[in-house]
Design a protein around this motif. Sequence first.
Motif, short mmCIF file in Angstrom:
data_model
loop_
_atom_site.label_atom_id
_atom_site.label_comp_id
_atom_site.label_asym_id
_atom_site.label_seq_id
_atom_site.Cartn_x
_atom_site.Cartn_y
_atom_site.Cartn_z
N GLU A 65 -11.44 27.16 -75.73
CA GLU A 65 -12.81 26.81 -76.13
C GLU A 65 -13.71 28.05 -76.03
O GLU A 65 -13.63 28.80 -75.08
CB GLU A 65 -13.37 25.71 -75.23
N ILE A 68 -13.27 32.09 -79.91
CA ILE A 68 -13.13 32.62 -81.27
C ILE A 68 -14.30 33.56 -81.56
O ILE A 68 -15.46 33.17 -81.48
CB ILE A 68 -13.08 31.49 -82.31
N ASP A 97 -7.00 25.56 -92.50
CA ASP A 97 -8.15 24.66 -92.40
C ASP A 97 -8.20 23.93 -91.05
O ASP A 97 -9.28 23.62 -90.57
CB ASP A 97 -8.10 23.61 -93.52
N ARG A 100 -8.99 25.49 -85.09
CA ARG A 100 -10.27 25.36 -84.37
C ARG A 100 -10.01 25.39 -82.87
O ARG A 100 -8.87 25.32 -82.42
CB ARG A 100 -11.02 24.11 -84.78
N GLU A 101 -11.07 25.50 -82.12
CA GLU A 101 -10.98 25.56 -80.67
C GLU A 101 -10.39 24.26 -80.11
O GLU A 101 -10.67 23.18 -80.60
CB GLU A 101 -12.37 25.79 -80.07
N GLN A 103 -7.38 23.20 -80.29
CA GLN A 103 -6.24 22.70 -81.05
C GLN A 103 -5.01 23.57 -80.83
O GLN A 103 -5.13 24.74 -80.50
CB GLN A 103 -6.57 22.69 -82.55
#
Length: 152
Positions: A65, A68, A97, A100-101, A103
């Motif tokens: 989290e 990025i 796509d 993300r954080e 995942q």
Amino acid sequence: MNIAKIKRRKRLSILLLGFIAISTSGFLILSASRDSLIFFYSPTDLMEKQDIAEKVIRIGGLVREKSIMSKGQSKIEFIVEDGENHILVNYAGILPDLFREGQGVICEGKIGKNGIFRANKILAKHDEKYMPPEVADALKKTGKWKGVEEEK
């Protein structure tokens, strides 16, 4: 000499030549495929490995989290963790796509001498049930597993 002994020797020599041919071809196939194998490691597994610098490998875990960071046009830096350890990843290219954080992610590339993983391919988790077994086991050990248990 007896005809039966001659036939037996001929059969034995054919079997021996066949065994040598199969063994040689098997050895050549295995030695050629050794260079194309790509091993998978979690960040914790990487701490134990010494001889993987500059070899193409895959690492997997969760994207930490708030880790990025954009480093310019289509360049990104993020942290992959497995609950115990983490590794910094640099990537230049288009992200999937589903990236993300928080995942699951699998990154393919090389670890540089500075300890930063330079990814050339990013594979994002494609649904809620799938996770590579190695990553799932590492997350279960640390208590961060959020997936559904398999039915046996």
